[in-house]
Design a protein around this motif. Structure first.
Motif, mmCIF file in Angstrom:
data_model
loop_
_atom_site.group_PDB
_atom_site.id
_atom_site.type_symbol
_atom_site.label_atom_id
_atom_site.label_comp_id
_atom_site.label_asym_id
_atom_site.label_seq_id
_atom_site.Cartn_x
_atom_site.Cartn_y
_atom_site.Cartn_z
ATOM 1 N N GLN A 580 -5.669 5.293 -10.022
ATOM 2 C CA GLN A 580 -4.332 4.842 -9.612
ATOM 3 C C GLN A 580 -4.005 5.338 -8.207
ATOM 4 O O GLN A 580 -3.473 4.605 -7.377
ATOM 5 N N TYR A 581 -4.293 6.584 -7.981
ATOM 6 C CA TYR A 581 -3.959 7.162 -6.678
ATOM 7 C C TYR A 581 -4.735 6.457 -5.568
ATOM 8 O O TYR A 581 -4.188 6.104 -4.523
ATOM 9 N N GLY A 584 -3.395 3.191 -4.885
ATOM 10 C CA GLY A 584 -2.135 3.347 -4.158
ATOM 11 C C GLY A 584 -2.369 3.632 -2.694
ATOM 12 O O GLY A 584 -1.727 3.043 -1.815
ATOM 13 N N VAL A 585 -3.314 4.507 -2.413
ATOM 14 C CA VAL A 585 -3.634 4.830 -1.019
ATOM 15 C C VAL A 585 -4.098 3.582 -0.281
ATOM 16 O O VAL A 585 -3.787 3.370 0.889
ATOM 17 N N GLY A 587 -3.098 0.665 -0.925
ATOM 18 C CA GLY A 587 -2.022 -0.318 -0.919
ATOM 19 C C GLY A 587 -2.270 -1.501 -1.822
ATOM 20 O O GLY A 587 -1.825 -2.610 -1.543
ATOM 21 N N ARG A 588 -2.996 -1.278 -2.922
ATOM 22 C CA ARG A 588 -3.338 -2.410 -3.779
ATOM 23 C C ARG A 588 -2.580 -2.402 -5.096
ATOM 24 O O ARG A 588 -2.875 -3.203 -5.977
ATOM 25 N N GLY A 589 -1.660 -1.463 -5.270
ATOM 26 C CA GLY A 589 -0.932 -1.392 -6.534
ATOM 27 C C GLY A 589 -1.748 -0.698 -7.598
ATOM 28 O O GLY A 589 -2.967 -0.517 -7.454
ATOM 29 N N THR A 590 -1.061 -0.327 -8.663
ATOM 30 C CA THR A 590 -1.727 0.491 -9.681
ATOM 31 C C THR A 590 -1.851 -0.225 -11.019
ATOM 32 O O THR A 590 -2.106 0.400 -12.034
#
Lengths: 653, 141
Positions: A580-581, A584-585, A587-590
């Motif tokens: 997930q992180y 997120g980094v 920018g693709r959503g979790t």
């Protein structure tokens, strides 16, 4: 030779309780047993299916096909006094209680000797049936962490070593002493044999030997024990050829076992430390994890003798200073004027046994294997949740004497005893009383704060991990308990809510952070617990259980006192958060972090899994208000000698 | 540009902290039920628990980032570790293509709807037992 000699093979005896050991009798007994079992729900699950009922033994041709036309070597050779009996005698002499193994033809001589040699046979050591070599070694790991002494595991040739290698690596990382016996049979299957059997695990074992004679084999077994328990402690390996196991021993006698002699500080240093403790107004013991329960006891004796407050690591791993000893805590005054480190880091002076990784470079001479990639790496103490970086920083402070603390404490006590006068004794007693009062208040203050923290989400479903530990504690606090599983993933709430007063209260982490360890290690701890009236708790992560669940059967088969409570968050949750992180980094959503990281569609039913291995169980439990009653049933079952599993659906962390 | 953004965020932080301190939470416009599904689908529960208590609590924290929807949205948007404008932690970044404003609004509504679940210690027998036993128990070797 007398027939009563303990080294003599016993005359084959048909047990009185089995009137007919033939196949027909066995099947008849099995049918009767199945009918009797039909009364309980668990037994119902064990009734043979129609498929099983129609099962017949495989034909010779089928066996040939299934085994690739490979057969064990047939020998007509009969010996009166097989070498393997003497090997088992050596294990007895060393006090090895258990040998865990998934059977293999390369050590069948030893296995047969364990089963039949001695009075009674299959006792000290007892053969523990494992369903995977990783489980065997994890069991040895859990046992040794709890008892501070080795048990043995047998590995079948090259295959057994490879199955076991992860668990050996974990044991090496915690410096757990254990004896690994590798069977070798040159005349059998070539792929199962190697000239240098230990080569593939040498960089993460402490010592190994491949003796060529029977006397050499007995010596090597003795040395394997001494090497395993001598700091730096760790797994040792002995490769035993089938030829030696089957060799006629004739009149060879097993020499007496000489225990390891582990040195402490020299007398002058002991005297200096004793004097410094004596002269201090507010001495402090910074304690870590000792080798054995004797070390813990000695540290307590030293603290009481001089009236020193003591820190503890008992909430992080085994062999720590008892948490609720009156002297354990910050004490009445935290401006300590002399600190003695005992298997600990920063202090005026620290006595600390060498780390096992110091051996890696020497052992890894060919650059094969994992080796030590980081020059500054210092292994965590046995059983601890590993934090190598902080350990290393601590080591750089104060004066560290690389010497075993446990062996040194008696020498310091002896010197200190000479100094204590009646006047000093009165001062020490006053200090002890002040520390006891302050430490008690400190503990209770921390506990009250922890309770306030842990009640968050108390009534929510799924069950909070804090509630899981909180509900367990009142049920076991008056038992002689051992938390054998790692606890970081499930929140480690025991550290703040429970009282860790025994050397085995908590056995710490996996060692190398590898999954699949919890159940095997808990089973090993339960082996240690079984004959000692002890109660083992295993807070079992779901992801971890799926690597080697067969130890559930081992726990049932050997009637081990183990309560497994699932921390079932239906995921390899740490990885779920990592993915997930990263998403997120980037920018693709979790919303796709669950791919490959969660255990759903379908959910795994761990209660049924346990039942299929013969273990009583219940769950899944999602309602927190149903938890306490389930735990009570589990505790009662375990106290009656039957392992139990409760599947609890929990909050992720 | 970067300096302006940092000033802007500093201002947001100040406003948020003030609002949080004064317990002046902004209005809730989103759909909490839809937000609950988004909270699950996007794995927010991984760190924050299924109901806001977890490795990182959302409930009862007084966090300035929850002061109102705008601040919450800004918190989600400006976390890119490539050029972090907010303190980089292990909280993922959520650009608009991952969570649009409407979705953020719904999640915010769900977070604000989370029940406070901290019973009185005196009302929980287990916790009472833990405390009382600790008071009474004497150390035995």
């Amino acid at each position: 030779m007398s027939n009563d000699h303990p080294d003599q093979p016993k005359t084959p005896v048909v047990p009185e309780t089995v009137p007919n050991a033939g196949r027909r009798g066995f099947l008849k007994g099995a049918a009767t047993g199945a009918a009797a079992l039909a009364v309980s729900p668990v037994a119902k699950a064990q009734q043979p299916s129609s498929y099983q009922a129609s099962f017949t033994a495989p034909s010779y041709q089928q066996i040939q096909r299934d085994t690739g036309l490979v057969e064990p070597p047939t020998e007509d050779r009969s010996v009166v006094r097989p070498g393997s009996d003497l090997m088992v005698q050596a294990l007895k002499d060393m006090g090895i209680e258990f040998v865990a193994s998934n059977n293999g033809s390369s050590f069948e001589g030893i296995q047969e000797s364990i089963a039949n040699y001695g009075t009674p046979p299959n006792h000290m050591p007892e053969y523990i049936t494992a369903l995977h070599e990783e489980s065997s070694v994890d069991m040895a790991n859990g046992y040794a962490k709890a008892e501070g002494k080795p048990m043995a595991a047998m590995l079948h040739g090259t295959l057994g070593i490879q199955h076991a290698s992860m668990a050996i690596f974990q044991a090496y990382n915690t410096g757990t002493p254990m004896i690994l016996i590798v069977g070798r049979d040159e005349g059998f299957i070539q792929a199962h044999t190697a000239n240098d059997m230990v080569g593939m695990i040498r960089s993460f074992t402490k010592w190994d030997s491949h003796p060529k004679t029977l006397p050499g084999c007995i010596d090597a077994l003795h040395e394997a024990y001494r090497q395993a328990v001598t700091p730096p402690t760790g797994p040792t390996v002995i490769v035993i050829d089938m030829e030696l196991q089957k060799e006629e021993a004739r009149d060879f006698q097993v020499p007496p076992f000489r225990p390891a002699k582990i040195g402490g500080v020299d007398n002058a240093t002991a005297r200096d430390i004793a004097r410094a403790l004596f002269n201090a107004n507010n001495p402090r013991l910074k304690t870590g994890m000792f080798r054995t329960p004797d070390g813990v006891q000695a540290a307590v004796q030293l603290a009481e003798l001089i009236g020193a407050s003591a820190s503890t690591t008992a909430m992080g791993g085994p062999m720590g200073f008892p948490q609720r000893h009156p002297l354990c805590g910050p004490g009445a005054d935290t401006s300590y004027d002399y600190e003695l480190g005992l298997e600990s880091g920063s202090a005026n002076i620290s006595l600390r046994r060498p780390g096992i990784t110091s051996l890696t470079a020497e052992r890894d001479v060919m650059g094969i294997g994992f080796g030590s990639l980081r020059a500054d790496y210092v292994a965590a103490p046995p059983g601890s949740e590993p934090t190598p970086g902080s350990q290393n920083q601590q080591q750089n402070r104060g004066t560290v004497l690389t010497v075993d603390a446990e062996a040194s404490i008696p020498l310091i006590i002896a010197e200190l005893s000479k100094l204590v006068t009646p006047a000093k004794q009165a001062e020490i007693e006053r200090r002890n009383a002040r520390h006891a009062s302050a430490n008690r208040e400190d503990f209770l203050t921390n506990l009250r704060a922890a309770v306030e923290e842990k009640k968050k989400g108390w009534d929510l479903s799924p069950v909070s991990t804090a509630r899981l530990y909180a509900e367990l504690w009142p049920l076991i606090m008056n038992e002689d308990w051992c938390l054998a599983s790692p606890s970081n993933f499930s929140g480690a709430h025991h550290r703040e809510l429970w009282e860790h007063n025994k050397p085995y209260s908590f056995l710490g982490g996996q060692g190398a952070g590898g999954m699949g360890y919890g159940l095997g290690a808990s089973t090993g701890a339960a082996l240690a617990a079984r004959g000692r009236g002890r109660f083992v708790v295993n807070v079992q992560c779901d992801g971890d259980l799926n690597y080697a669940p067969g130890a559930l059967w081992t726990a049932c088969h050997h009637d081990l006192p183990m309560l497994s409570v699932m921390h079932n968050n239906r995921a390899w949750h740490q990885e779920f958060m990592f993915i997930q992180y990263l998403a997120g980094v980037r920018g693709r959503g979790t919303d796709r972090g669950h791919i490959g990281t969660v255990l759903r569609d379908p959910f795994i039913d761990y209660a049924k899994m346990a039942q299929s291995y013969g273990m009583q169980s219940e769950g899944p439990i999602e309602d927190p208000n149903l938890l306490a009653a389930a735990l009570e049933r589990g505790v009662e079952s375990v106290k009656n000698g039957k392992p139990y599993l409760i599947d609890v659906i929990t909050q992720p962390r | 540009m970067r300096t302006q953004l940092i000033r802007c965020i500093a201002l947001l932080l100040g406003v948020a902290a003030t609002a949080a301190n004064a317990q002046q939470l902004g209005p809730v416009d989103g759909d909490a039920i839809a937000g609950a599904q988004l909270y699950y689908d996007h794995g927010c529960y991984a760190c924050h628990g299924f109901s806001g208590y977890g490795r990182k609590d959302l409930n009862n924290t007084g966090s300035p980032w929850l002061a109102n929807e705008e601040i919450f949205r800004a918190f989600l948007r400006f976390r890119n570790d490539v050029a972090p404008l907010l303190p980089a932690t292990d909280m993922p970044n959520y650009p608009a293509n991952a969570l649009n404003d409407a979705m953020v609004s719904d999640i915010y509504a769900y977070v604000r709807s989370m029940p406070d679940n901290r019973p009185e210690t005196a009302d929980v027998p287990t916790l009472r037992t833990i405390l009382e036993a600790a008071e009474q128990r004497q150390y035995k070797p």
